[in-house]
Design an enzyme around this catalytic site. Structure first.
Site, PDB file in Angstrom:
ATOM      1  CG  HIS A 178     -11.401   1.038   0.379  1.00 19.47           C
ATOM      2  ND1 HIS A 178     -11.063  -0.764   0.579  1.00 19.47           N
ATOM      3  CD2 HIS A 178     -10.368   1.774   1.959  1.00 19.47           C
ATOM      4  CE1 HIS A 178     -10.280  -0.582   1.678  1.00 19.47           C
ATOM      5  NE2 HIS A 178      -9.662   0.811   1.934  1.00 19.47           N
TER       6      HIS A 178
ATOM      7  CB  CYS B 100      -2.069  -2.672   5.712  1.00 21.02           C
ATOM      8  SG  CYS B 100      -4.085  -2.031   5.485  1.00 21.02           S
TER       9      CYS B 100
ATOM     10  CB  ALA C  42       0.517   1.736   8.115  1.00 16.99           C
TER      11      ALA C  42
ATOM     12  CG  HIS D 229     -14.344  -0.117   2.240  1.00 15.70           C
ATOM     13  ND1 HIS D 229     -13.580  -0.456   3.334  1.00 15.70           N
ATOM     14  CD2 HIS D 229     -14.056  -1.544   2.214  1.00 15.70           C
ATOM     15  CE1 HIS D 229     -13.444  -1.492   3.565  1.00 15.70           C
ATOM     16  NE2 HIS D 229     -13.771  -2.239   2.689  1.00 15.70           N
TER      17      HIS D 229
ATOM     18  CB  SER E  43     -13.017   0.785   6.607  1.00 14.61           C
ATOM     19  OG  SER E  43     -12.683   1.197   4.898  1.00 14.61           O
TER      20      SER E  43
ATOM     21  CG  ASP F 286      -2.083  -1.133   0.784  1.00 15.83           C
ATOM     22  OD1 ASP F 286      -1.798  -1.749   0.209  1.00 15.83           O
ATOM     23  OD2 ASP F 286      -3.079  -1.660   2.036  1.00 15.83           O
TER      24      ASP F 286
ATOM     25  CD  GLU G 158     -10.587  -1.679   7.170  1.00 13.05           C
ATOM     26  OE1 GLU G 158     -10.257  -2.584   6.204  1.00 13.05           O
ATOM     27  OE2 GLU G 158     -10.704  -0.944   7.748  1.00 13.05           O
TER      28      GLU G 158
ATOM     29  CE  LYS H 214      -4.015  -3.926   1.096  1.00 12.80           C
ATOM     30  NZ  LYS H 214      -5.054  -2.968   1.872  1.00 12.80           N
TER      31      LYS H 214
ATOM     32  CG  HIS I  67      -8.238   5.013   3.117  1.00 13.17           C
ATOM     33  ND1 HIS I  67      -9.380   4.304   3.714  1.00 13.17           N
ATOM     34  CD2 HIS I  67      -7.935   3.386   2.892  1.00 13.17           C
ATOM     35  CE1 HIS I  67      -9.509   3.915   5.051  1.00 13.17           C
ATOM     36  NE2 HIS I  67      -8.343   3.484   4.110  1.00 13.17           N
TER      37      HIS I  67
ATOM     38  CG  ASP J 254      -6.225  -0.478   1.366  1.00 11.81           C
ATOM     39  OD1 ASP J 254      -6.148  -1.859   1.917  1.00 11.81           O
ATOM     40  OD2 ASP J 254      -7.032   0.785   2.365  1.00 11.81           O
TER      41      ASP J 254
END
Length: 238
Positions: A55, A173, A169, A59, A61, A13, A130, A123, A98, A53
């Site tokens: 999304h 992830c 991070a 999503h 999250s 990511d 999540e 992903k 994000h 990521d």
């Protein structure tokens, strides 16, 4: 090349939304690790994988997709059920919007040399769950197959033995990806200089390091013996 050592590099990511100066969920100094990762990409890993990521706008999250007053980014939490088993749940932090598909924030940062990346994993595409790990959503009873990335099969097909994880991070992830790699049976490492945490303190980086080590994951250095072993592989054998 020896058949008993086939290392893979997973770059987690390294995207615009996770990096300063404009990322909606920027990790401090997130861009600074790109040169280190580019150096790693020059090494003869048998598989070099970058994850994103990716999304949908709805999503689960995203704090903005939940009603007030419990929809504050960073401070609000929700309970997410397994779509196939409501008795299995996950408590998850809510985030700013994000890495939405098709937006600049979802793009890998231009400093990353993607010409040396073999495979891209997108992903977090299932709006219902999540997914910090590049392998799976966190549910196991049963696994949410619709959210699976196929990464486990990619590593098996390449006959990978060891997995090195870097990127963003450390406390989210990277942590989840490395733990899942170890659970898949790979000798797994996180390269300390090539990752940054959302929280660089004891509750972020420190806690993640303890959890990773408890799962059998080792923190290693770019100048350590583990990467020296990768460097010893002849490029002609890759």
């Amino acid at each position: 090349m020896s058949t008993d050592f086939k290392p893979a590099l997973i770059i987690v990511d390294l995207q615009e939304d996770f990096c300063p100066p404009n990322g909606s969920l920027a990790v401090a100094e997130g861009r600074s690790i790109a040169p280190i990762i580019n150096d790693l990409l020059r090494l003869p890993f048998v598989k070099k994988i970058a994850t994103k990521d990716f999304h949908p706008p709805n999503h689960v999250s995203f704090a903005s997709n939940h009603p007030e007053p419990h929809n504050k980014p960073f401070t609000s939490f929700i309970t997410i059920p397994n779509p196939h088993n409501p008795d299995e749940t996950q408590t998850s932090r809510l985030w700013p919007v994000h890495c939405v598909q098709g937006t600049p924030g979802a793009e890998l940062i231009p400093e990353l040399d993607i010409s040396k990346v073999h495979t891209m994993i997108e992903k977090g595409q299932d709006a219902r769950v999540e997914m910090y790990s590049a392998f799976e959503a966190p549910f196991r009873n049963p696994i949410v197959k619709e959210a699976s990335s196929g990464l486990a099969q990619i590593l098996r097909d390449a006959e990978v033995t060891d997995v090195f994880v870097v990127g963003l991070a450390t406390d989210y992830c990277v942590r989840s990806t490395a733990i899942d790699a170890a659970a898949e049976g790979y000798k797994t490492y996180v390269i300390s200089e090539a990752t940054k945490a959302v929280d660089p303190g004891e509750e972020g980086w420190g806690k993640a390091k303890r959890e990773l080590e408890s799962a059998g994951v080792e923190f290693v250095s770019v100048v350590g013996e583990e990467l020296a072993k990768v460097r010893s592989i002849k490029d002609s054998a890759v």
